[in-house]
Design an enzyme around this catalytic site. Structure first.
Site, short mmCIF file in Angstrom:
data_model
loop_
_atom_site.label_atom_id
_atom_site.label_comp_id
_atom_site.label_asym_id
_atom_site.label_seq_id
_atom_site.Cartn_x
_atom_site.Cartn_y
_atom_site.Cartn_z
N ARG A 120 -1.06 6.32 -3.33
CA ARG A 120 0.34 6.42 -3.76
C ARG A 120 0.43 6.69 -5.26
O ARG A 120 1.31 7.42 -5.72
CB ARG A 120 1.13 5.16 -3.37
CG ARG A 120 2.63 5.27 -3.62
CD ARG A 120 3.42 4.19 -2.90
NE ARG A 120 3.68 4.56 -1.52
CZ ARG A 120 4.76 5.22 -1.09
NH1 ARG A 120 5.71 5.58 -1.95
NH2 ARG A 120 4.91 5.52 0.17
N GLU B 264 11.89 -0.48 -3.50
CA GLU B 264 10.95 -0.31 -4.61
C GLU B 264 11.41 0.65 -5.72
O GLU B 264 11.15 0.40 -6.90
CB GLU B 264 9.60 0.19 -4.08
CG GLU B 264 8.89 -0.80 -3.20
CD GLU B 264 7.78 -0.13 -2.40
OE1 GLU B 264 8.11 0.64 -1.47
OE2 GLU B 264 6.61 -0.36 -2.70
N1 MTE Z 1 13.63 -7.96 -2.82
C1 MTE Z 1 13.53 -9.31 -2.80
N2 MTE Z 1 14.63 -10.04 -3.08
N3 MTE Z 1 12.35 -9.94 -2.52
C2 MTE Z 1 11.21 -9.23 -2.26
O1 MTE Z 1 10.16 -9.81 -2.00
N4 MTE Z 1 10.20 -6.99 -2.03
C3 MTE Z 1 10.26 -5.58 -2.42
C4 MTE Z 1 11.63 -4.99 -2.08
N5 MTE Z 1 12.68 -5.86 -2.54
C5 MTE Z 1 11.28 -7.79 -2.27
C6 MTE Z 1 12.54 -7.20 -2.55
C7 MTE Z 1 9.23 -4.75 -1.81
S1 MTE Z 1 7.71 -4.73 -2.49
C8 MTE Z 1 9.50 -3.94 -0.74
S2 MTE Z 1 8.32 -2.90 -0.12
C9 MTE Z 1 10.79 -3.95 -0.07
O2 MTE Z 1 11.70 -4.87 -0.66
C10 MTE Z 1 10.58 -4.31 1.39
O3 MTE Z 1 11.74 -4.43 2.10
P1 MTE Z 1 12.55 -3.18 2.69
O4 MTE Z 1 11.55 -2.22 3.26
O5 MTE Z 1 13.40 -3.80 3.72
O6 MTE Z 1 13.30 -2.60 1.55
MO1 MOS Z 2 6.17 -3.47 -0.97
S1 MOS Z 2 4.75 -3.36 -2.43
O1 MOS Z 2 5.55 -2.03 -0.18
O2 MOS Z 2 5.58 -4.75 -0.02
#
Ligand code: MTE
Ligand code: MOS
Length: 817
Positions: free
Chosen positions: A319, A739
């Site tokens: 990535r 992200e």
């Molecule tokens: N938001 C919160 N509040 N807590 C989290 O741990 N993780 C992030 C993001 N936002 C996270 C977050 C990461 S690393 C990812 S990959 C995505 O949320 C995963 O969730 P989604 O695919 O439902 O967006």
């Molecule tokens: Mo998020 S780093 O892809 O869990």
């Protein structure tokens, strides 16, 4: 409020509602894995015996005294493992090792009646170690050739030839730091056995299926003998994508050996010293521009510090390579990637998953080269943005690339950039020891797992006879609001009020073979599956309703808890008819369907179409689409100390048609602040001395690891969602948001760089360590001021100015430590 006109009126999708657990989060009633342990009586506690060496052989483990400690029930050692002693998916992560690979590596675990008993028991375990040589830094690993995994290259055109011919050419290098996840809830697992000896594990995991697989593997059980549930996490941020597995396996092993529930929760220092973090990277580069500042070629080598085991390092590197160009078109490019092996925790996924590290390289290049090119950095960035029809280095068309320019324009308008630049110039001209600057940076982030097979998801939706709805899906909730969005999708698909839909905890016995909730694709994938399950049920119900309403099933519509027949309303819009004679209550239709023996539950499935990637050649179209955004940040830097303040940040970000605007804005704010933390304050340090503490993480808690808090928030933070941004082929036209916003924080780093430059002569190229701590900023200011003195003595030639960005690899980094 419904922001999208092309959705059903009053649709739950697109409504600005709070997170489904918001009240629970703030009142403390929302439960987490270890809270559940408190409710299960008689659970044993687990405590690790952590090795005090960065690298060592385990010669012997003596548990005799430990089991004498009152309350100690058992010590878990490698000999107790009935299945495979491995906690990873690459066969390189012994769960209970005979070779210590990092300071703090757990060599065995003690089970006690109380946490205190387990802790004292762990202290009484005697381990004989033979200390071995260790490698801690990226530089050491690169010098000794300590690498692991594959070394892929992404390439297009003829970078070498194009560089040789480039009118303006610069080279440089850079080493930048990782990041501790610092989720509020540390890693936790709770395991118990049912009456048939089957294992049930509650785990704070983003990837219940893989946790299930590793637990089964370690215990020598089949998949159907292990169930994993993830109720919710107090943050994961990628840190709970792979790292929970071994900890869940320890709890499960303890439960199998003692027949009692076992709870395991790392305290903060254990969590920081035992689990993986964001990968630090090292980069060297050679870049060419034409006379207008247009990028013509880039050659680079990027090296990720993988720590002791592969974990997710290969996909993270992949990535990084697929994001090295961020939002900029680079015609000729050749970037080599590799993974160093060091005696540190095994670095892992962290929001952005290598993307931020790849993008930081090009942003650093542009930030350093702009002064030498004599082009304002924001203008240099704007000139190089992707245009519609252009391809990425790995061969994917940048669909909707025109949004980059649109976002750029909206942002500069919203944030009044031109007027503020004038004010900042006046501010700086009037001051010698305080400088302000603003910087604007773009984000382009590919959505989907690079590994095509992961882009699938399942759901299980039940409609009960009273018309209430229960949904299961394979995604996990970590605070990001996935469950909220799933509720909105189900309510909209079935045309029922949100209050009629409930969500059940994520479990591997409900939806099997799931992918990690990661790569920001949780709502795309699981939303697709929930939508699919609901659509199946709705179609069956439509047939039942059509019969009762004397209509064709195609003309039946579900909205607001009512089932009606499509008709012409006064405005000419096709809508649910106003004729109450031809409307039924949703629950009446459901009940009628039950009597007609129509199934009221369905398994939903979704897979992302149209994506492919050849990871050996690093070519293909791995992403369903790109998420775009841009931010402009203004900072103020103090020339005496290097201390700084974030004055204002404006963001325009593309979430497609938002599924849930409040959730999305929260994600954008949170991602931005987390990115700002990574780039400025959060500095992970290891003891690199040759003493006894060599290899120890010295930033093992909140007192030594500085997280952004309220005082580090921009005093003014304005977030705008890009309007009219529907994305075709994704659930309700939405885009992933988890992200991409993290990388909007480059604007903070670049604003700091520009503010530092204001202390020196025009054209001075600022090298800034990452994180750009106040200390690092202080040294950069000293450099800038020194450059001012140099240039007074000897006039810099163009050639020398080009040389000035040529820094030895880790100059900036070593300066800060
Ligand atoms: N938001 C919160 N509040 N807590 C989290 O741990 N993780 C992030 C993001 N936002 C996270 C977050 C990461 S690393 C990812 S990959 C995505 O949320 C995963 O969730 P989604 O695919 O439902 O967006
Ligand atoms: Mo998020 S780093 O892809 O869990």
């Amino acid at each position: 409020m419904n922001l999208q006109a092309d959705r059903p009126a009053h649709s739950a999708v697109g409504m600005a509602i709070p997170h489904e657990s918001a009240a629970g989060h703030v009142t403390g009633t929302a439960l987490y894995t270890d809270d559940l342990a408190g409710r299960s009586s008689g659970a044993l506690h687990a405590w690790p015996v952590q090795a005090p060496h960065a690298h060592a052989r385990v010669l012997a483990i003596d548990t005799d005294q430990a089991v004498q400690v009152p309350g100690v029930v058992r010590v878990l050692t490698a000999a107790d493992i009935p299945g495979t002693n491995d906690a990873g998916t690459k066969n390189d992560e012994p769960l209970l090792p005979t070779e210590v690979m990092y300071h703090g590596h757990a060599v065995c675990w003690v089970l006690g009646e109380t946490l205190e008993a387990a802790r004292l028991g762990a202290r009484a375990v005697h381990v004989d170690y033979e200390a071995l040589d260790s490698l801690l830094t990226l530089t050491e690993a690169i010098e000794t050739g300590s690498f692991q995994g594959e070394a892929p290259t992404v390439a297009r055109g003829e970078a070498g030839r194009a560089l040789a011919q480039a009118p303006r050419r610069f080279s440089g290098g850079f080493e930048f730091g990782g990041q501790e996840h610092f989720y509020l809830e540390t890693h936790a697992a709770l395991a118990h056995l049912d009456e048939a000896g089957q294992v049930f594990v509650q785990s704070s995991t983003q990837h219940p299926t893989e946790t299930q697989e590793i637990v089964a593997h370690v215990l020598g059980l089949a998949g159907h003998e292990v169930t994993v549930q993830s109720l919710r996490m107090g943050g994961g941020f990628g840190g709970k994508e792979m790292q929970p597995h071994g900890l869940a396996a320890i709890a499960a092993l303890g439960a199998v050996l003692t027949g009692r529930p076992v709870r395991l929760r790392l305290n903060r220092t254990q969590d920081i010293t035992m689990t993986g973090k964001r990968h630090p990277f090292h980069a060297t580069w050679d870049v060419g521009f034409d006379d207008d500042g247009q990028l013509v070629a880039l050659q680079a080598t990027i090296t990720a510090d993988g720590g002791w085991a592969l974990d997710l390092s290969q996909p993270v590197l992949s990535r990084a390579l697929c994001h090295i160009e961020n939002a900029y078109y680079i015609p000729h490019i050749e970037v080599h990637g590799r993974i160093a092996k060091t005696h540190k925790t095994s670095q892992t996924a962290f929001r952005g998953f290598g993307g931020p590290q790849g993008m930081l390289v090009i942003e650093d290049i542009l930030g350093r080269c702009a002064p030498a090119l004599g082009i304002e950095p924001g203008e240099l960035r704007r000139r190089n943005l992707y245009q519609p029809g252009q391809l990425t280095p790995y061969g994917q068309e940048v669909r909707h690339a025109e949004r980059l320019a649109t976002i750029w324009e909206q942002l500069t308008d919203n944030a009044d950039v031109e007027a503020r630049r004038v004010q900042i110039e006046a501010f700086n001209a009037a001051r010698t020891h305080t400088k302000r600057a603003l910087a604007i940076t773009p984000v382009k982030f590919g959505i989907s797992f690079n590994f095509t097979a992961f882009n699938q998801a399942g759901a299980l939706v039940h409609v009960y006879k009273d018309g209430s709805v229960l949904i299961n899906h394979g995604g996990t909730e970590m605070g990001q609001g996935l469950h909220t969005k799933m509720l909105q999708i189900a309510a909209t698909e079935l045309g029922v009020p949100l209050s009629r839909v409930r969500l059940a905890p994520t479990r591997t016995d409900k939806v099997p073979n799931t992918s990690a909730t990661a790569a920001s694709s949780g709502s795309d994938l699981n939303g697709g599956a929930v939508q699919n399950a609901c659509a199946q049920i709705r179609e069956r119900l439509a047939t039942v309703a059509a019969h009762a309403l004397h209509a064709h099933p195609h003309d039946v519509r579900f909205a607001g808890g009512r089932v009606g027949v499509i008709g012409q309303t006064g405005s000419g819009r096709t809508d649910v008819t106003a004729d109450p004679e031809r409307e039924l209550d949703f629950h009446d239709v459901v009940l009628e369907a039950y009597f007609q023996r129509v199934p009221l539950f369905a398994a939903g499935y979704y897979r992302t179409e149209g994506i492919h990637f050849d990871s050996a050649r690093m070519q293909g179209s791995p992403f369903k689409y790109f998420a775009y955004g841009a931010a402009v940040s203004e900072v103020e830097v103090d020339g005496f100390t290097g201390a700084y303040r974030f004055l204002r940040t404006d963001i325009v970000h593309d979430v497609g048609d938002s599924l849930s605007p409040l959730v999305d804005i929260g994600q954008i704010e949170g991602g931005f602040v987390q990115g700002a933390g990574w780039l400025t304050l959060e500095e992970l340090l290891w003891d690199t001395s040759d003493g006894e503490q060599r290899g120890r993480v010295t930033t093992g808690g909140a007192s030594t690891y500085k997280l952004p808090s309220f005082s580090e928030m921009p005093a003014e933070l304005n977030v705008h969602l890009l309007p009219r941004a529907k994305e075709t082929g994704v659930v309700y036209g939405s885009k992933a948001v988890g992200e991409p916003p993290l990388m909007l924080a480059f604007s903070i780093r670049e604003a700091l760089r520009t503010a530092v430059a204001a202390f020196g002569p025009a054209g001075h190229s600022v090298q800034l360590a990452s994180p750009a701590t106040p200390e690092a900023v202080f040294w950069a200011i000293q450099d800038a001021r020194g450059a001012g003195r140099d240039s007074a003595g000897e006039l810099l030639t163009t050639a020398a100015a080009q040389e000035s960005v040529t820094g030895a690899g880790s100059d900036a980094g070593s300066r800060a430590t």
